[in-house]
Design a protein around this motif. Structure first.
Motif, PDB file in Angstrom:
ATOM      1  N   THR A  91       0.835  -1.194   0.000  1.00  0.00           N
ATOM      2  CA  THR A  91       0.000   0.000   0.000  1.00  0.00           C
ATOM      3  C   THR A  91       0.875   1.250   0.000  1.00  0.00           C
ATOM      4  O   THR A  91       2.085   1.184   0.249  1.00  0.00           O
ATOM      5  N   LYS A  92       0.228   2.358  -0.235  1.00  0.00           N
ATOM      6  CA  LYS A  92       0.900   3.648  -0.247  1.00  0.00           C
ATOM      7  C   LYS A  92       1.593   3.921   1.096  1.00  0.00           C
ATOM      8  O   LYS A  92       2.676   4.500   1.142  1.00  0.00           O
ATOM      9  N   ASP A  93       0.978   3.495   2.177  1.00  0.00           N
ATOM     10  CA  ASP A  93       1.536   3.716   3.514  1.00  0.00           C
ATOM     11  C   ASP A  93       2.872   3.023   3.733  1.00  0.00           C
ATOM     12  O   ASP A  93       3.619   3.407   4.634  1.00  0.00           O
ATOM     13  N   ALA A  94       3.167   2.002   2.961  1.00  0.00           N
ATOM     14  CA  ALA A  94       4.415   1.250   3.153  1.00  0.00           C
ATOM     15  C   ALA A  94       5.632   2.169   3.099  1.00  0.00           C
ATOM     16  O   ALA A  94       6.598   1.959   3.839  1.00  0.00           O
ATOM     17  N   PHE A  95       5.579   3.193   2.281  1.00  0.00           N
ATOM     18  CA  PHE A  95       6.720   4.093   2.138  1.00  0.00           C
ATOM     19  C   PHE A  95       6.880   5.019   3.348  1.00  0.00           C
ATOM     20  O   PHE A  95       7.947   5.560   3.568  1.00  0.00           O
ATOM     21  N   ARG A  96       5.803   5.186   4.106  1.00  0.00           N
ATOM     22  CA  ARG A  96       5.854   6.040   5.291  1.00  0.00           C
ATOM     23  C   ARG A  96       6.068   5.251   6.575  1.00  0.00           C
ATOM     24  O   ARG A  96       6.602   5.782   7.536  1.00  0.00           O
ATOM     25  N   THR A  97       5.625   4.002   6.591  1.00  0.00           N
ATOM     26  CA  THR A  97       5.651   3.231   7.839  1.00  0.00           C
ATOM     27  C   THR A  97       6.851   2.298   7.970  1.00  0.00           C
ATOM     28  O   THR A  97       7.113   1.814   9.062  1.00  0.00           O
ATOM     29  N   HIS A  98       7.551   2.031   6.885  1.00  0.00           N
ATOM     30  CA  HIS A  98       8.700   1.124   6.933  1.00  0.00           C
ATOM     31  C   HIS A  98      10.005   1.899   6.768  1.00  0.00           C
ATOM     32  O   HIS A  98      10.056   2.907   6.071  1.00  0.00           O
ATOM     33  N   ASP A  99      11.031   1.377   7.411  1.00  0.00           N
ATOM     34  CA  ASP A  99      12.357   1.982   7.268  1.00  0.00           C
ATOM     35  C   ASP A  99      13.024   1.500   5.983  1.00  0.00           C
ATOM     36  O   ASP A  99      13.749   2.249   5.336  1.00  0.00           O
ATOM     37  N   TYR A 100      12.771   0.225   5.652  1.00  0.00           N
ATOM     38  CA  TYR A 100      13.380  -0.381   4.470  1.00  0.00           C
ATOM     39  C   TYR A 100      12.344  -1.191   3.708  1.00  0.00           C
ATOM     40  O   TYR A 100      11.518  -1.863   4.311  1.00  0.00           O
ATOM     41  N   ILE A 101      12.436  -1.123   2.401  1.00  0.00           N
ATOM     42  CA  ILE A 101      11.645  -1.994   1.539  1.00  0.00           C
ATOM     43  C   ILE A 101      12.655  -2.738   0.677  1.00  0.00           C
ATOM     44  O   ILE A 101      13.427  -2.124  -0.061  1.00  0.00           O
ATOM     45  N   LEU A 102      12.663  -4.059   0.821  1.00  0.00           N
ATOM     46  CA  LEU A 102      13.612  -4.894   0.082  1.00  0.00           C
ATOM     47  C   LEU A 102      12.882  -5.591  -1.050  1.00  0.00           C
ATOM     48  O   LEU A 102      11.954  -6.364  -0.809  1.00  0.00           O
ATOM     49  N   ALA A 103      13.298  -5.322  -2.263  1.00  0.00           N
ATOM     50  CA  ALA A 103      12.728  -5.977  -3.441  1.00  0.00           C
ATOM     51  C   ALA A 103      13.607  -7.165  -3.800  1.00  0.00           C
ATOM     52  O   ALA A 103      14.831  -7.063  -3.794  1.00  0.00           O
ATOM     53  N   VAL A 104      12.969  -8.289  -4.134  1.00  0.00           N
ATOM     54  CA  VAL A 104      13.735  -9.515  -4.337  1.00  0.00           C
ATOM     55  C   VAL A 104      14.415  -9.599  -5.704  1.00  0.00           C
ATOM     56  O   VAL A 104      15.286 -10.436  -5.892  1.00  0.00           O
ATOM     57  N   ASP A 105      14.021  -8.759  -6.652  1.00  0.00           N
ATOM     58  CA  ASP A 105      14.670  -8.777  -7.964  1.00  0.00           C
ATOM     59  C   ASP A 105      14.497  -7.422  -8.650  1.00  0.00           C
ATOM     60  O   ASP A 105      13.840  -6.528  -8.125  1.00  0.00           O
TER      61      ASP A 105
ATOM     62  N   TYR B  28       9.551  11.330  -1.088  1.00  0.00           N
ATOM     63  CA  TYR B  28      10.343  11.877   0.008  1.00  0.00           C
ATOM     64  C   TYR B  28       9.953  11.287   1.361  1.00  0.00           C
ATOM     65  O   TYR B  28      10.135  11.920   2.388  1.00  0.00           O
ATOM     66  N   THR B  29       9.450  10.094   1.345  1.00  0.00           N
ATOM     67  CA  THR B  29       9.106   9.412   2.584  1.00  0.00           C
ATOM     68  C   THR B  29      10.316   8.628   3.082  1.00  0.00           C
ATOM     69  O   THR B  29      11.308   8.491   2.381  1.00  0.00           O
ATOM     70  N   LYS B  30      10.206   8.091   4.282  1.00  0.00           N
ATOM     71  CA  LYS B  30      11.391   7.552   4.955  1.00  0.00           C
ATOM     72  C   LYS B  30      11.918   6.224   4.433  1.00  0.00           C
ATOM     73  O   LYS B  30      13.094   5.929   4.602  1.00  0.00           O
ATOM     74  N   ALA B  31      11.113   5.404   3.812  1.00  0.00           N
ATOM     75  CA  ALA B  31      11.558   4.061   3.418  1.00  0.00           C
ATOM     76  C   ALA B  31      12.706   4.117   2.413  1.00  0.00           C
ATOM     77  O   ALA B  31      12.632   4.820   1.405  1.00  0.00           O
ATOM     78  N   GLN B  32      13.736   3.360   2.708  1.00  0.00           N
ATOM     79  CA  GLN B  32      14.835   3.209   1.766  1.00  0.00           C
ATOM     80  C   GLN B  32      14.564   1.936   0.968  1.00  0.00           C
ATOM     81  O   GLN B  32      14.460   0.855   1.536  1.00  0.00           O
ATOM     82  N   VAL B  33      14.437   2.071  -0.352  1.00  0.00           N
ATOM     83  CA  VAL B  33      14.143   0.925  -1.207  1.00  0.00           C
ATOM     84  C   VAL B  33      15.457   0.341  -1.704  1.00  0.00           C
ATOM     85  O   VAL B  33      16.298   1.046  -2.251  1.00  0.00           O
ATOM     86  N   MET B  34      15.627  -0.973  -1.476  1.00  0.00           N
ATOM     87  CA  MET B  34      16.849  -1.674  -1.875  1.00  0.00           C
ATOM     88  C   MET B  34      16.435  -2.944  -2.595  1.00  0.00           C
ATOM     89  O   MET B  34      15.295  -3.376  -2.466  1.00  0.00           O
ATOM     90  N   HIS B  35      17.379  -3.529  -3.333  1.00  0.00           N
ATOM     91  CA  HIS B  35      17.040  -4.831  -3.909  1.00  0.00           C
ATOM     92  C   HIS B  35      18.182  -5.814  -3.763  1.00  0.00           C
ATOM     93  O   HIS B  35      19.334  -5.451  -3.593  1.00  0.00           O
ATOM     94  N   PHE B  36      17.781  -7.081  -3.778  1.00  0.00           N
ATOM     95  CA  PHE B  36      18.719  -8.161  -3.520  1.00  0.00           C
ATOM     96  C   PHE B  36      19.906  -8.140  -4.482  1.00  0.00           C
ATOM     97  O   PHE B  36      20.994  -8.543  -4.113  1.00  0.00           O
ATOM     98  N   ASP B  37      19.696  -7.687  -5.720  1.00  0.00           N
ATOM     99  CA  ASP B  37      20.793  -7.660  -6.682  1.00  0.00           C
ATOM    100  C   ASP B  37      21.950  -6.789  -6.199  1.00  0.00           C
ATOM    101  O   ASP B  37      23.102  -7.057  -6.500  1.00  0.00           O
ATOM    102  N   LYS B  38      21.644  -5.743  -5.456  1.00  0.00           N
ATOM    103  CA  LYS B  38      22.696  -4.860  -4.932  1.00  0.00           C
ATOM    104  C   LYS B  38      23.327  -5.441  -3.665  1.00  0.00           C
ATOM    105  O   LYS B  38      24.431  -5.075  -3.300  1.00  0.00           O
ATOM    106  N   LEU B  39      22.604  -6.331  -2.999  1.00  0.00           N
ATOM    107  CA  LEU B  39      23.087  -6.907  -1.745  1.00  0.00           C
ATOM    108  C   LEU B  39      23.805  -8.233  -1.955  1.00  0.00           C
ATOM    109  O   LEU B  39      24.832  -8.489  -1.356  1.00  0.00           O
ATOM    110  N   ASP B  40      23.226  -9.082  -2.798  1.00  0.00           N
ATOM    111  CA  ASP B  40      23.777 -10.412  -3.022  1.00  0.00           C
ATOM    112  C   ASP B  40      24.775 -10.362  -4.175  1.00  0.00           C
ATOM    113  O   ASP B  40      24.419  -9.970  -5.284  1.00  0.00           O
TER     114      ASP B  40
END
Length: 181
Positions: A99-113, A131-143
């Protein structure tokens, strides 16, 4: 006085749970597997009280062969994961859509691909949540080991590799986040 201030800052920093949302395209197999792996790894490190993790779908798809996908994922996880009841509990939940709130309520959003990452960023723009707080990252950058963009499994190996990938990516995520703290 300075010591007291530092103690209060550290207490506040570690007393609040950091919230993570793990997303895949459908929330049928990959994000629930990653959610379970995340919980297990934080529990093993005895820091599960510092994290709140959930999973959802970045998009909604109709007419999927859900039962086959879920059954295949559970079959693989049962072979790998001795805490099978945890993953079974997660899979028993209905598909959750981000949901739209995910970007405001989570610190991190991890996308699997990459595809899920792009869909998540598109949603963020579409919902004007840039400009909300969630930092969006994905596994490709981590793994460091790249995987295909396929969201479904043809055989056991895809989910087995994905499970191992979750372990590597979540470990890298945890190290990165803790280095920033």
């Amino acid at each position: 006085m300075l010591l007291l201030h530092c103690s209060i800052v550290l207490y506040l920093k570690y007393s609040q749970k950091r919230k993570v949302l793990i997303v895949c395209l459908t929330n049928l197999a990959r994000s629930p597997i990653a959610e379970s792996v995340f919980r297990k790894m934080m529990k093993r490190r005895r820091i599960s009280n510092q994290w709140e993790v959930s999973s959802s779908a970045a998009m909604y798809f109709e007419d999927l062969e859900e039962e086959n996908i879920i059954r295949e994922a559970l079959h693989v996880v049962r072979k790998i994961d001795p805490d099978y009841d945890e993953i079974k509990r997660i899979f028993a939940q209905k598909t959750r859509i981000m949901t739209k709130d995910a970007f405001r309520t989570h610190d991190y959003i991890l996308a699997v691909d990459e595809m899920t990452y792009n869909a998540t960023i598109d949603r963020r723009r579409e919902w004007n949540e840039m400009y909300t707080k969630a930092q969006v990252m994905h596994f490709d950058k981590l793994d460091p080991i790249k995987m295909t963009n396929r969201w479904f499994a043809v055989n056991d190996k895809n989910f087995t590799h994905f499970y191992r990938r979750c372990e590597r990516a979540i470990l890298a995520f945890d190290m990165k986040v803790n280095a920033l703290m």
